[in-house]
Design an enzyme around this catalytic site. Structure first.
Site, PDB file in Angstrom:
ATOM      1  N   GLU B  55       0.805  -1.226   0.000  1.00  0.00           N
ATOM      2  CA  GLU B  55       0.000   0.000   0.000  1.00  0.00           C
ATOM      3  C   GLU B  55       0.833   1.269   0.000  1.00  0.00           C
ATOM      4  O   GLU B  55       0.411   2.303  -0.514  1.00  0.00           O
ATOM      5  CB  GLU B  55      -0.954  -0.002   1.200  1.00  0.00           C
ATOM      6  CG  GLU B  55      -2.005  -1.099   1.155  1.00  0.00           C
ATOM      7  CD  GLU B  55      -1.476  -2.472   1.553  1.00  0.00           C
ATOM      8  OE1 GLU B  55      -0.359  -2.542   2.110  1.00  0.00           O
ATOM      9  OE2 GLU B  55      -2.174  -3.476   1.311  1.00  0.00           O
ATOM     10  N   PHE B  80      -6.020   0.092   5.201  1.00  0.00           N
ATOM     11  CA  PHE B  80      -4.658   0.112   4.655  1.00  0.00           C
ATOM     12  C   PHE B  80      -4.349   1.441   3.969  1.00  0.00           C
ATOM     13  O   PHE B  80      -3.234   1.950   4.058  1.00  0.00           O
ATOM     14  CB  PHE B  80      -4.467  -1.053   3.671  1.00  0.00           C
ATOM     15  CG  PHE B  80      -4.909  -2.374   4.219  1.00  0.00           C
ATOM     16  CD1 PHE B  80      -4.499  -2.795   5.483  1.00  0.00           C
ATOM     17  CD2 PHE B  80      -5.766  -3.201   3.498  1.00  0.00           C
ATOM     18  CE1 PHE B  80      -4.925  -4.000   6.007  1.00  0.00           C
ATOM     19  CE2 PHE B  80      -6.191  -4.418   4.019  1.00  0.00           C
ATOM     20  CZ  PHE B  80      -5.778  -4.826   5.270  1.00  0.00           C
ATOM     21  N   HIS B 106     -14.547  -0.913   1.996  1.00  0.00           N
ATOM     22  CA  HIS B 106     -14.566  -1.720   3.224  1.00  0.00           C
ATOM     23  C   HIS B 106     -14.288  -0.871   4.462  1.00  0.00           C
ATOM     24  O   HIS B 106     -13.529  -1.254   5.343  1.00  0.00           O
ATOM     25  CB  HIS B 106     -13.583  -2.889   3.126  1.00  0.00           C
ATOM     26  CG  HIS B 106     -13.978  -3.894   2.084  1.00  0.00           C
ATOM     27  ND1 HIS B 106     -14.038  -3.580   0.750  1.00  0.00           N
ATOM     28  CD2 HIS B 106     -14.333  -5.195   2.181  1.00  0.00           C
ATOM     29  CE1 HIS B 106     -14.421  -4.635   0.069  1.00  0.00           C
ATOM     30  NE2 HIS B 106     -14.615  -5.630   0.899  1.00  0.00           N
ATOM     31  N   ASP B 114     -14.825 -10.106   9.027  1.00  0.00           N
ATOM     32  CA  ASP B 114     -13.353 -10.019   9.038  1.00  0.00           C
ATOM     33  C   ASP B 114     -12.822  -9.461  10.362  1.00  0.00           C
ATOM     34  O   ASP B 114     -11.670  -9.663  10.723  1.00  0.00           O
ATOM     35  CB  ASP B 114     -12.843  -9.166   7.872  1.00  0.00           C
ATOM     36  CG  ASP B 114     -12.699  -9.996   6.596  1.00  0.00           C
ATOM     37  OD1 ASP B 114     -12.872 -11.236   6.670  1.00  0.00           O
ATOM     38  OD2 ASP B 114     -12.421  -9.409   5.540  1.00  0.00           O
TER      39      ASP B 114
END
Lengths: 273, 308
Positions: B55, B80, B106, B114
């Site tokens: 990233e 991220f 997300h 998750d």
């Protein structure tokens, strides 16, 4: 390509002028990074005064070759080169690090004419250079991208993320230099956190690797020319250098990584250069 | 009513706009199937760059492309994009004011199963602190598409926040969208509910429940957290009571942005609905929203408390 003695001599004398600027600028600023500016001086001088296609009258010319100083703390070097090249008046050099100056402590592309990328936080320049090289490929442009990294800088993980990207996208229009002066702030790179063997690491990442003496103009120019002939792979030129090169009392002295010389020391330095 | 995730709308919008604006390039970090940039990648493979699970390099490469006139959309999960790569976003994108769009999916608790490692609940706060950054959090698929278009047309860094969960569509296709402009969705003068993202739908439901108990609630949608629409917040303050609602920590997000405006210009009693300074956990999105008090009922409760 044969390189004439005249060219070499001219570049060497230009590099001496650049080194004088570096010492004077940092002394006037009262802070800055002489060691790493002096070790990269021959490389960046060779690039701007012989290799790169740039136009000081038109700093944003889309076809120009790009340069990213990933080891941004060597900013005084880049500023001295840009001023000597004519991107801005040399008088500006003595404003380095002062409030309101176009010459920030680390390179800021929004402040300084001719700067292609903002850097200073180590490890980020190679990624930006990759982006520039990708843009060239996308637009079918022939400009090349040059980036100079420090050897201590190779300890940053992002460099290796980027090294994968350069090879994955076959960026043969990208040439990277590692200024391998062997010293970082806390001491010799082998003692602090060894990035060695630098050559083998880059080879393993899919790069073409050339070894040179980073203070030998002929070797610098020949390596750059060789890199241009390599297809489908980026090239890294690992340049063995001396930190503080040209100023005897600074050479190989880790203490001169980020310290300004006194007036006495400036006098001595300018005499040696 | 059909439910669509804002990330779906993002992927579709990107592919549409990519046809009109040839300078748009898209970068992803091995999540193109999830962030929906795969739609663009399929249509324009030469303008799509997968950077792999890296990233920091993602943001730096996007910055380099932007210096050459490209309009990069850099996508990965919000955690991220804003956490792992915060300093790259700060120093390589925002400081030089490069034209990079950080389109993160997300976001929030509704990532669901998750769990906490992947539930970005502090991204709006992080992005809001950066000079030169514009921060946009769309409420539904229609608004998400308009936000992508507006971001592409805006010169400078933009953070776009999208969700994984399919949510009800609130807005009409012809609704207006202007960066920095909030919108009154429902008039009222007893209490104002200022909401962002998926909490806008909950705010509208809350207003209906409140009406039954005799409280007329104004509902305001804030899609742009930065620059924040001060004018509309001061208008909301005329109700004399404000509830903010966001799927984000109460520290540094919408509630904080509203409080900053009110504290300096028109101190007004308020309550913040958001995640109360704790991490998320695994679970079904709807269950987590209940567990963390992010529902219409929680907004109603806060409004009543503040009016008491």
């Amino acid at each position: 390509m044969s390189i004439s003695c005249e060219t070499i001599n001219e570049l060497n004398s230009k590099a001496r002028i650049i080194r004088r600027h570096i010492v004077e600028m940092i002394a006037e600023a009262g802070s800055g990074h002489p060691g790493g500016s002096l070790s990269s001086a021959d490389i960046v001088t060779a690039l701007y005064f012989h290799v790169m296609n740039v136009d000081p009258q038109n700093p944003h010319w889309p076809e120009r070759d790009r340069f990213v100083l990933s080891k941004g703390h060597a900013a005084p070097l880049l500023y001295a080169v840009l001023a000597e090249k004519g991107f801005f008046p040399k008088e500006e050099l003595l404003t380095l690090r002062k409030t309101g100056s176009m010459l920030q402590g680390h390179p800021d592309m929004k402040s300084t004419p001719g700067l292609d990328m903002t850097t200073g936080s180590l490890g980020q320049g190679l990624s930006a250079a990759n982006g520039m090289a990708l843009a060239a490929k996308l637009d079918n442009k022939s400009y090349r991208v040059y980036v100079v990294m420090g050897d201590g800088e190779l300890e940053e993980g992002q460099i290796w993320e980027a090294a994968m990207t350069s090879a994955h996208y076959k960026l043969d229009n990208l040439t990277a230099f590692v200024d391998n002066n062997g010293l970082q702030i806390d001491g010799p790179i082998q003692k602090v956190m060894s990035p060695e063997n630098i050559q083998e690491k880059f080879k393993a990442f899919g790069w073409n690797v050339i070894d040179i003496d980073g203070h030998d103009m002929k070797q610098i120019l020949e390596a750059v020319e060789e890199a241009k002939t390599v297809k489908s792979r980026p090239t890294v030129i690992v340049a063995k250098t001396v930190k503080g090169k040209g100023v005897p009392f600074m050479e190989n002295q880790v203490g001169w990584h980020g310290k300004a010389p006194s007036l006495e020391q400036v006098k001595e330095a300018l005499q040696s250069i | 009513m059909t439910k669509i995730a804002t990330r779906e709308a993002y992927g579709e919008a990107l592919a549409e706009i990519g046809e009109e604006i040839k300078d748009i390039v898209v970068l992803d970090a091995d999540l193109s199937g999830s962030t929906k940039t795969a739609i663009f990648a399929k249509k324009y493979p030469e303008r799509f760059f997968n950077i792999g699970i890296a990233e920091q390099d993602l943001m730096g490469t996007a910055a380099g492309l932007a210096t050459c006139g490209k309009i990069p959309f850099a996508s990965t999960f919000a955690i991220f994009a804003t956490g792992r790569a915060f300093e790259q976003v700060r120093n390589s994108i925002c400081y030089p004011k490069l034209n990079v769009k950080i389109a993160a999916t997300h976001a929030g608790l509704t990532v669901g199963e998750d769990g906490a490692t992947h539930q970005s609940i502090e991204d709006l706060a992080l992005m809001r602190t950066l000079p030169n950054m514009t921060v946009i959090n769309p409420a539904d698929a229609v608004e998400a598409k308009k936000a992508v278009r507006a971001a592409a047309a805006h010169e400078g860094p933009v953070y776009l926040r999208f969700g994984r969960l399919a949510v009800e569509t609130i807005f009409e296709e012809d609704s207006e969208f202007e960066i920095g402009k909030g919108k009154i969705l429902r008039e009222g003068n007893d209490v104002a509910i200022i909401a962002t993202g998926i909490m806008v739908g909950e705010a509208l439901k809350a207003a209906e429940i409140l009406e039954k108990s005799g409280l007329k609630a104004m509902v305001i949608n804030i899609h742009t957290l930065k620059p924040i629409d001060e004018e509309i917040i001061l208008k909301a303050a005329e109700c004399g009571a404000i509830v903010t609602a966001e799927e984000h920590t109460i520290i540094g997000g919408l509630g904080s942005a509203v409080a900053e405006v009110l504290a300096e210009k028109k101190p007004t009693p308020m309550k913040r609905i958001g995640i109360k300074d704790k991490f998320g956990q695994s679970g079904k999105p709807e269950e987590l929203l209940k567990l963390y008090n992010l529902t219409a009922e929680d907004i109603v409760k806060a409004a009543k408390e503040i009016k008491r």
